[in-house]
Design an enzyme around this catalytic site. Structure first.
Site, PDB file in Angstrom:
ATOM      1  N   LYS A   1       0.862  -1.196   0.000  1.00  0.00           N
ATOM      2  CA  LYS A   1       0.000   0.000   0.000  1.00  0.00           C
ATOM      3  C   LYS A   1       0.888   1.233   0.000  1.00  0.00           C
ATOM      4  CE  LYS A   1      -3.372   2.568   2.841  1.00  0.00           C
ATOM      5  NZ  LYS A   1      -4.262   2.567   4.021  1.00  0.00           N
TER       6      LYS A   1
ATOM      7  N   GLU B   1      -9.699   3.588   2.072  1.00  0.00           N
ATOM      8  CA  GLU B   1      -9.217   3.675   0.683  1.00  0.00           C
ATOM      9  C   GLU B   1      -8.143   2.641   0.363  1.00  0.00           C
ATOM     10  OE1 GLU B   1      -7.863   5.287   3.104  1.00  0.00           O
ATOM     11  OE2 GLU B   1      -5.768   4.907   2.641  1.00  0.00           O
TER      12      GLU B   1
ATOM     13  N   ASP C   1      -2.821  10.193   3.170  1.00  0.00           N
ATOM     14  CA  ASP C   1      -4.221   9.773   3.325  1.00  0.00           C
ATOM     15  C   ASP C   1      -4.938  10.786   4.209  1.00  0.00           C
ATOM     16  OD1 ASP C   1      -6.640   8.519   3.693  1.00  0.00           O
ATOM     17  OD2 ASP C   1      -5.848   6.926   4.996  1.00  0.00           O
TER      18      ASP C   1
ATOM     19  N   ASP D   1     -12.405   6.999   3.581  1.00  0.00           N
ATOM     20  CA  ASP D   1     -11.181   6.785   4.364  1.00  0.00           C
ATOM     21  C   ASP D   1     -10.780   5.306   4.389  1.00  0.00           C
ATOM     22  OD1 ASP D   1      -9.009   7.485   5.840  1.00  0.00           O
ATOM     23  OD2 ASP D   1     -10.086   7.758   7.735  1.00  0.00           O
TER      24      ASP D   1
ATOM     25  N   ARG E   1      -7.867  -0.520   0.986  1.00  0.00           N
ATOM     26  CA  ARG E   1      -8.414  -1.771   0.436  1.00  0.00           C
ATOM     27  C   ARG E   1      -8.850  -1.602  -1.014  1.00  0.00           C
ATOM     28  NH1 ARG E   1     -12.745  -1.880   5.245  1.00  0.00           N
ATOM     29  NH2 ARG E   1     -11.004  -0.797   6.191  1.00  0.00           N
TER      30      ARG E   1
ATOM     31  N   LYS F   1     -10.330  12.913   7.805  1.00  0.00           N
ATOM     32  CA  LYS F   1      -9.818  12.518   9.122  1.00  0.00           C
ATOM     33  C   LYS F   1      -9.784  13.724  10.061  1.00  0.00           C
ATOM     34  CE  LYS F   1      -6.707   8.765   7.739  1.00  0.00           C
ATOM     35  NZ  LYS F   1      -7.326   7.714   8.554  1.00  0.00           N
TER      36      LYS F   1
HETATM   37  N1  BES Z   1      -4.375   4.533   6.685  1.00  0.00           N
HETATM   38  C1  BES Z   1      -5.520   4.318   7.494  1.00  0.00           C
HETATM   39  C2  BES Z   1      -5.251   3.341   8.642  1.00  0.00           C
HETATM   40  C3  BES Z   1      -4.421   3.847   9.764  1.00  0.00           C
HETATM   41  C4  BES Z   1      -4.994   4.644  10.729  1.00  0.00           C
HETATM   42  C5  BES Z   1      -3.124   3.482   9.901  1.00  0.00           C
HETATM   43  C6  BES Z   1      -4.218   5.066  11.794  1.00  0.00           C
HETATM   44  C7  BES Z   1      -2.366   3.896  10.948  1.00  0.00           C
HETATM   45  C8  BES Z   1      -2.912   4.689  11.913  1.00  0.00           C
HETATM   46  C9  BES Z   1      -6.656   3.732   6.667  1.00  0.00           C
HETATM   47  O1  BES Z   1      -6.705   4.163   5.357  1.00  0.00           O
HETATM   48  C10 BES Z   1      -7.935   4.139   7.321  1.00  0.00           C
HETATM   49  O2  BES Z   1      -8.180   5.310   7.362  1.00  0.00           O
HETATM   50  N2  BES Z   1      -8.682   3.185   7.835  1.00  0.00           N
HETATM   51  C11 BES Z   1      -9.878   3.465   8.507  1.00  0.00           C
HETATM   52  C12 BES Z   1     -10.910   2.457   8.070  1.00  0.00           C
HETATM   53  C13 BES Z   1     -12.297   2.772   8.500  1.00  0.00           C
HETATM   54  C14 BES Z   1     -12.800   4.006   7.790  1.00  0.00           C
HETATM   55  C15 BES Z   1     -13.186   1.593   8.208  1.00  0.00           C
HETATM   56  C16 BES Z   1      -9.605   3.347  10.011  1.00  0.00           C
HETATM   57  O3  BES Z   1      -8.824   2.512  10.422  1.00  0.00           O
HETATM   58  O4  BES Z   1     -10.166   4.161  10.745  1.00  0.00           O
HETATM   59 ZN    ZN Z   2      -4.947   4.772   4.518  1.00  0.00          ZN
HETATM   60 MN    MN Z   3      -7.781   5.971   5.173  1.00  0.00          MN
END
Ligand code: BES
Ligand code: ZN
Ligand code: MN
Length: 501
Positions: free
Chosen positions: A269, A353, A274, A351, A355, A281
């Site tokens: 990835k 994204e 992001d 968010d 996947r 976020k």
């Molecule tokens: N890149 C983030 C995951 C992440 C969050 C990594 C904090 C490290 C620290 C990912 O793209 C994301 O935002 N995931 C969301 C998914 C949710 C919207 C289902 C998450 O983990 O909140």
């Molecule tokens: Zn991400």
């Molecule tokens: Mn994200």
């Protein structure tokens, strides 16, 4: 910095410092006995003063030891001889390096072979582990455009072995350690870059540089947005659509000299930033989302190691570069996209994204008929909640692959823990208008994300590593370079005829 493996007369070496072990209750190591004998018992008489007892991490610097050519002898307490572990060795090395950094020592000889961490092939592992730990403690985060380079004086590090028979193994360990370190350091450095420098195009340039450097073994293909559209990678394209920095997927094809035509694909990835997109976020710590490309960085680093060692394998490394931003062209919650696999996805949260970028990358690699595919991603905050900062999440549709990864993880101490891919979580991705949605209702967010990916990995043995908690440390320490060592070890273990250690 240069490393040497040798079998020398410790007393005759003209070096700045010799580092030797001393165990609990002042028990001497072989090296210390030897130096003591050469100095006619001078060390024994000094130790009668009681300044060091041999507890883990204790240090005592001796100067001008009679009949010893080295300027200094550093005694390092290692605790009880038969209770030495990897973590105690780590502690010992950290203390030693900090001491050597403080006083401007240029070259040093370690006589450390007596440390036994109770593994098969101790010589291999203690040597490799020591070199990697030294490199880790000397690594500093690079400052952008800074003229004040931190100067580290230490530039020649030798390891002394009493047994000539150990030299062969130790030299292999050195070679492996240096290649793995190149991988780890490259991954760290690229991960630490700010997102206005390291964007998807920048990642693709780094991939192309590898092809120039390793012309015989590496070919690179860059899939730009036009090609993605032609291929039907609409989920990937959707994520990139709000950003001025266009997405680029870099495909690094490494072929070592081998008659083994098994293909291993590593997919990383590579969200160079992001923001969350329209499902934006919160502001606090949003800057850390520059690290959302650590999966791609780990794949990049692992390929550097493979090329440096000329491993007899065929590896496809994919850096899925993309930026998740907000704009009038951004994808939205509610959109439905048709992925490259033909399955449709309803976007409920922009968010989630990673996947979406990965699902098309995972379909893309089918063309190489891989026997193993491993994706590496900072995929979910939920994985950090589940496993914390020390352990990466492991998911797999194959018992064998899962076992092999767990084995490599134990060997390297680059920890993973397997979590399940259950049917009920897969069902949680139900959408009324598409085949699946991109988020589920379950609180087990790391599992839900992995289940989403499993819809796209049915054609091969697949494992997913969620490195959201392990890829970087908040604050000034930056990227950790994980799980490069795990992946490197996994690759080394694939080479059956390579069991030299
Ligand atoms: N890149 C983030 C995951 C992440 C969050 C990594 C904090 C490290 C620290 C990912 O793209 C994301 O935002 N995931 C969301 C998914 C949710 C919207 C289902 C998450 O983990 O909140
Ligand atoms: Zn991400
Ligand atoms: Mn994200």
């Amino acid at each position: 910095m240069k490393f040497f493996i040798k079998n020398c007369h410790l007393d005759q070496e003209k070096t700045d410092c010799i580092v030797v072990n001393i165990f609990d209750s002042c028990r001497f190591s072989t090296a210390l006995h030897y130096l003591d004998r050469c100095s006619n018992g001078h060390i024994t008489s000094l130790l009668k003063l009681g300044d060091i007892t041999g507890k883990t991490g204790e240090l005592l610097m001796l100067y001008h030891v009679p009949n010893i050519s080295a300027k200094r002898v550093l005694l390092v307490g290692c605790g009880e001889k038969d209770k030495i572990t990897r973590s105690s060795v780590n502690k010992i090395l950290k203390k030693t390096i900090n001491m050597l950094k403080k006083i401007s020592i240029k070259n040093v000889i370690y006589s450390f072979t007596e440390l036994n961490i109770n593994v098969k092939n101790n010589i291999y592992w203690i040597t490799r582990f020591t070199i990697l730990a030294i490199k880790k403690f000397l690594h500093t985060v690079i400052k952008i455009n800074s003229s004040c380079k931190k100067s580290i004086n230490l530039n020649i590090i030798s390891f002394n072995f009493f047994e000539k028979n150990d030299l062969f193994t130790a030299k292999i360990a050195l070679k492996h350690a240096l290649a793995i370190d190149s991988g780890i350091t490259s991954a760290k450095n690229i991960s630490n870059l700010p997102p206005n420098i390291c964007n998807p195009l920048y990642l693709s340039y780094q991939a192309q540089k590898l092809a120039q450097k390793y012309q015989d073994n590496i070919k690179v293909e860059i899939i730009d947005i036009e090609k993605m559209k032609k291929l039907g990678m609409n989920a990937y394209v959707a994520v990139g659509s709000g950003a001025k920095n266009k997405p680029f997927m870099s495909v690094i094809k490494y072929t070592g000299n081998s008659n083994n035509n098994k293909v291993i694909a590593l997919v990383g990835k590579g969200l160079t930033f992001d923001s969350g997109g329209i499902s934006i976020k919160p502001a606090s710590n949003m800057h850390e989302m520059k690290y959302d490309m650590c999966g791609a960085a780990a794949v990049y680093g692992t390929l550097i190691m493979a090329a440096q060692l000329n491993l007899p394998l065929t590896i496809i490394g994919v850096l899925s570069g993309c930026e998740n931003m907000l704009g009038s062209n951004s994808f939205r919650p509610g959109d439905v996209v048709t992925t490259m696999s033909g399955q449709t996805v309803e976007i409920l949260n922009t968010d989630a994204e990673g996947r979406l970028v990965l699902c098309d990358s995972l379909t893309y690699v089918e063309r190489f008929f891989p026997s193993i595919v491993i994706d590496v991603a900072t995929l979910t905050g939920a994985c950090v909640t589940a496993l914390g900062e020390s352990i990466s999440g492991l998911f797999s549709n194959s018992e064998d692959l899962s076992r092999e990864l767990k084995y490599a993880s134990q060997e390297t101490d680059d920890k993973v823990w397997r979590l399940p891919l259950l049917e009920e979580y897969k069902k949680g991705l139900h959408s009324p208008i598409a085949n699946i949605s991109n988020i589920g209702s379950s609180k087990a967010g790391a599992i839900t994300a992995a289940c989403f990916l499993s819809y796209f990995t049915k054609k091969y043995n697949w494992a997913h590593l969620d490195i959201a908690g392990t890829a970087w440390k908040s604050g000034s320490k930056g990227a950790t370079g994980r799980p490069v060592e795990l992946l490197c070890q996994f690759l080394l273990n694939q080479i059956k005829e390579y069991k030299l250690y």
